[in-house]
Design an enzyme around this catalytic site. Sequence first.
Site: not given
Length: 221
Positions: A94, A168, A18, A129, A157
Amino acid sequence: KTNATLKVMIAGAPAAGKGTQCAKIIEKYNLVHISVGDILRDEVKNGTAAGKKAKDFMDRGVLVPDEVVVEMVKSRLAQEDVKQRGWLLDGYPRSASQAEAIEKEAIRPDLFLLIQVPDELLVERVVGRRLDPVTGAIYHLKYNPPPPEIVSRLQQRSDDTEEKCRVRVDTHNANVGAVVGYYKDVMVEIDGTQSMDDVFAAISKALDQAIAKSDPLEAYC
Ligand code: AP5
């Protein structure tokens, strides 16, 4: 750039791509990018009341309560830049209750993009990431390697671990069906397993069609 004030939602599992695609979309279409995850991380970093409430939920990889998120999104959507340039809402709604909250205000998208990536690819994307705190760019050690000269400043993160990624993903899978139910009429599913450029080509096509539909004159400009 286009002058169309398009309203777009982008959804997908954690690490579906995203944020990567939003950077490309705003560059080409000039929409205002509203990332609920980014706003919440800023609140946490700045130690605000909202950030203090959100932190524990984000650390666990579950949804932050509506009392924190809903007003945050509604007030951002009411700002002037959004009215003038249109919006790209990333990571909201969400849940059914979040969708209901904006339905009540007659806030609806022209286009709902759902990036589809199978669960088994998501963990690798999450753990690889890396984020550049200076430019905000999103890298991946394998799929989008950073230039060597900036590697030492890159950050990870705190929720980008395999264990938290699984929570998640479960949270996403438990809620996505209900959210999609609100936007089926404007939904376009995007195959997120393709290269980043191919994903963007598919998204651009969907956006161009939505622009042509909302403002036929714009399509000829
Ligand atoms: P949020 O920040 O929104 O995180 P997320 O949904 O888990 O999504 P990510 O940011 O992890 O992934 P992405 O899809 O943007 O992927 P990216 O482009 O970086 O939310 C975080 C937390 O905030 C939530 O867990 C929750 O606690 C809270 N929250 C947020 N919204 C909320 C709401 N509405 N209500 C309540 N709580 C809320 O890509 C990932 C990696 O893959 C990158 O390394 C990238 O380089 C790579 N990649 C991207 N595309 C490709 C491709 N096509 N091929 C190969 N690699 C790719």
